[in-house]
Motif scaffolding. Structure first.
Motif, mmCIF file in Angstrom:
data_model
loop_
_atom_site.group_PDB
_atom_site.id
_atom_site.type_symbol
_atom_site.label_atom_id
_atom_site.label_comp_id
_atom_site.label_asym_id
_atom_site.label_seq_id
_atom_site.Cartn_x
_atom_site.Cartn_y
_atom_site.Cartn_z
ATOM 1 N N PRO A 161 0.798 -1.229 0.000
ATOM 2 C CA PRO A 161 0.000 0.000 0.000
ATOM 3 C C PRO A 161 0.831 1.280 0.000
ATOM 4 N N ASN A 162 1.603 1.485 -1.086
ATOM 5 C CA ASN A 162 2.193 2.810 -1.298
ATOM 6 C C ASN A 162 1.096 3.733 -1.824
ATOM 7 N N GLN A 163 1.405 5.000 -1.991
ATOM 8 C CA GLN A 163 0.351 5.947 -2.337
ATOM 9 C C GLN A 163 -0.261 5.659 -3.698
ATOM 10 N N LYS A 164 0.559 5.241 -4.662
ATOM 11 C CA LYS A 164 0.031 4.921 -5.988
ATOM 12 C C LYS A 164 -0.961 3.772 -5.909
ATOM 13 N N PHE A 165 -0.629 2.759 -5.117
ATOM 14 C CA PHE A 165 -1.526 1.615 -4.947
ATOM 15 C C PHE A 165 -2.814 2.039 -4.244
ATOM 16 N N ILE A 166 -2.681 2.823 -3.188
ATOM 17 C CA ILE A 166 -3.867 3.282 -2.463
ATOM 18 C C ILE A 166 -4.799 4.061 -3.388
ATOM 19 N N ASP A 167 -4.228 4.952 -4.185
ATOM 20 C CA ASP A 167 -5.040 5.747 -5.111
ATOM 21 C C ASP A 167 -5.747 4.852 -6.122
ATOM 22 N N LEU A 168 -5.034 3.829 -6.615
ATOM 23 C CA LEU A 168 -5.642 2.895 -7.579
ATOM 24 C C LEU A 168 -6.835 2.179 -6.959
ATOM 25 N N VAL A 169 -6.649 1.641 -5.768
ATOM 26 C CA VAL A 169 -7.720 0.879 -5.128
ATOM 27 C C VAL A 169 -8.925 1.770 -4.834
ATOM 28 N N LEU A 170 -8.682 2.980 -4.394
ATOM 29 C CA LEU A 170 -9.798 3.889 -4.104
ATOM 30 C C LEU A 170 -10.547 4.285 -5.371
ATOM 31 N N THR A 171 -9.844 4.311 -6.502
ATOM 32 C CA THR A 171 -10.498 4.615 -7.781
ATOM 33 C C THR A 171 -11.311 3.428 -8.276
ATOM 34 N N VAL A 172 -10.729 2.239 -8.204
ATOM 35 C CA VAL A 172 -11.368 1.037 -8.750
ATOM 36 C C VAL A 172 -12.460 0.511 -7.829
ATOM 37 N N LYS A 173 -12.222 0.581 -6.523
ATOM 38 C CA LYS A 173 -13.147 0.093 -5.509
ATOM 39 C C LYS A 173 -13.514 -1.384 -5.715
ATOM 40 N N PRO A 174 -12.531 -2.276 -5.602
ATOM 41 C CA PRO A 174 -12.824 -3.706 -5.659
ATOM 42 C C PRO A 174 -13.572 -4.144 -4.403
ATOM 43 N N GLU A 175 -14.078 -5.369 -4.430
ATOM 44 C CA GLU A 175 -14.743 -5.886 -3.235
ATOM 45 C C GLU A 175 -13.752 -6.073 -2.084
ATOM 46 N N GLN A 176 -12.505 -6.395 -2.436
ATOM 47 C CA GLN A 176 -11.512 -6.663 -1.396
ATOM 48 C C GLN A 176 -10.149 -6.125 -1.815
ATOM 49 N N VAL A 177 -9.413 -5.600 -0.831
ATOM 50 C CA VAL A 177 -8.013 -5.243 -1.032
ATOM 51 C C VAL A 177 -7.196 -6.057 -0.030
ATOM 52 N N THR A 178 -6.112 -6.664 -0.545
ATOM 53 C CA THR A 178 -5.229 -7.463 0.301
ATOM 54 C C THR A 178 -3.876 -6.771 0.386
ATOM 55 N N LEU A 179 -3.449 -6.439 1.591
ATOM 56 C CA LEU A 179 -2.212 -5.697 1.805
ATOM 57 C C LEU A 179 -1.044 -6.672 1.944
ATOM 58 N N VAL A 180 -0.032 -6.503 1.073
ATOM 59 C CA VAL A 180 1.119 -7.402 1.023
ATOM 60 C C VAL A 180 2.391 -6.562 1.114
ATOM 61 N N PRO A 181 3.329 -6.925 2.006
ATOM 62 C CA PRO A 181 4.524 -6.096 2.190
ATOM 63 C C PRO A 181 5.639 -6.408 1.193
ATOM 64 N N ASP A 182 5.354 -6.316 -0.088
ATOM 65 C CA ASP A 182 6.352 -6.606 -1.121
ATOM 66 C C ASP A 182 7.433 -5.535 -1.179
ATOM 67 N N GLY A 183 8.671 -5.968 -1.319
ATOM 68 C CA GLY A 183 9.710 -5.030 -1.687
ATOM 69 C C GLY A 183 9.573 -4.687 -3.160
ATOM 70 N N VAL A 184 10.125 -3.554 -3.563
ATOM 71 C CA VAL A 184 10.012 -3.106 -4.950
ATOM 72 C C VAL A 184 10.582 -4.135 -5.915
ATOM 73 N N ASP A 185 11.657 -4.819 -5.500
ATOM 74 C CA ASP A 185 12.319 -5.762 -6.387
ATOM 75 C C ASP A 185 11.913 -7.213 -6.140
ATOM 76 N N ALA A 186 10.845 -7.435 -5.390
ATOM 77 C CA ALA A 186 10.422 -8.801 -5.082
ATOM 78 C C ALA A 186 9.920 -9.506 -6.334
ATOM 79 N N ILE A 187 10.406 -10.727 -6.558
ATOM 80 C CA ILE A 187 9.905 -11.526 -7.679
ATOM 81 C C ILE A 187 8.487 -11.976 -7.390
#
Length: 237
Positions: free
Chosen positions: A73-99
């Motif tokens: 949930p960086n700001q870009k992700f938060i903005d996307l989810v608030l725009t799309v409004k899916p039924e569910q959002v799952t927060l995952v602590p991925d690093g930027v370079d995570a495969i």
């Protein structure tokens, strides 16, 4: 019955490999639902190496079952989810370079941050889930953030099961029991497959949803998407 949500990241990876629109991600998502899946999951990453942010927006008009967007949930992700409004959002602590996702949240160390993010999503009437390791203390910490659900990170279970060791399920049972006692819904995902899904679903009380992508797409190369989805649904009954 536990719901099957299909992660379609690998479909986007295949599409992106040639730079065109084959396979058509939107058509595949609709077909997967028609084949019986009860949800579509995507996990956009900052480099858009598979799911693009525009895909997330376009899928909103396609998905008729449950739409689940995963991500850090960086700001870009938060903005996307608030725009799309899916039924569910799952927060995952991925690093930027995570495969791929490789750890759950430390809900104790990140309690304040998670509480703020979850409050933002819940104010928009979006159900929230936190990706966590199978640790009752971490599950209890998740409850304190106000989340609706947890998603159990199942890689360690899958690895043990592949070696014939069913004791890998033990911490997941304990985590699920803790979640239930605290009123949290339970999802699960990562390395679940046709080989290990039935035992997992039989042992975990109150399992609401599994999210499966990589294994399901690989299995579909041999058996076809329609057949594989029905095979999963049968094992989840």
């Amino acid at each position: 019955m536990t719901k099957l949500s299909v992660n379609i990241n690998k479909i986007a990876t295949l599409r992106n490999a040639r730079g065109g629109n084959v396979p058509d991600l939107l058509k595949v998502a609709a077909d997967i639902e028609n084949f019986g899946a009860e949800g579509i999951t995507i996990h956009p990453r900052p480099d858009e190496r598979h799911i693009r942010y525009q895909d997330a927006r376009d899928l909103k008009n396609i998905v008729t079952t449950e739409y689940n967007i995963e991500g850090n949930p960086n700001q870009k992700f938060i903005d996307l989810v608030l725009t799309v409004k899916p039924e569910q959002v799952t927060l995952v602590p991925d690093g930027v370079d995570a495969i791929t996702s490789n750890a759950g949240w430390d809900t104790l160390a990140n309690a304040s941050f998670l509480r703020d993010v979850i409050g933002t999503f819940k104010a928009a009437n979006i159900r929230t889930s936190i990706f966590v390791n199978a640790d009752p203390k971490i599950v209890a910490g998740a409850a304190d953030t106000g989340t609706d659900r947890i998603e159990l990170y199942t890689e360690s279970y899958a690895e043990a099961f592949s070696k014939g060791d069913t004791s890998g399920i033990t911490p997941f049972i304990a985590a699920a029991e803790m979640a239930t006692s605290l009123g949290l819904g339970i999802n699960a995902g990562h390395d679940l497959s046709l080989d290990n899904i039935q035992y997992f679903s039989e042992q975990i009380p109150n399992l609401l949803e599994v999210s499966i992508g990589h294994a399901l797409i690989c299995e579909s190369l041999y058996f076809g998407l329609d057949n594989v989805i029905k095979m999963y649904l049968n094992k989840l009954k």
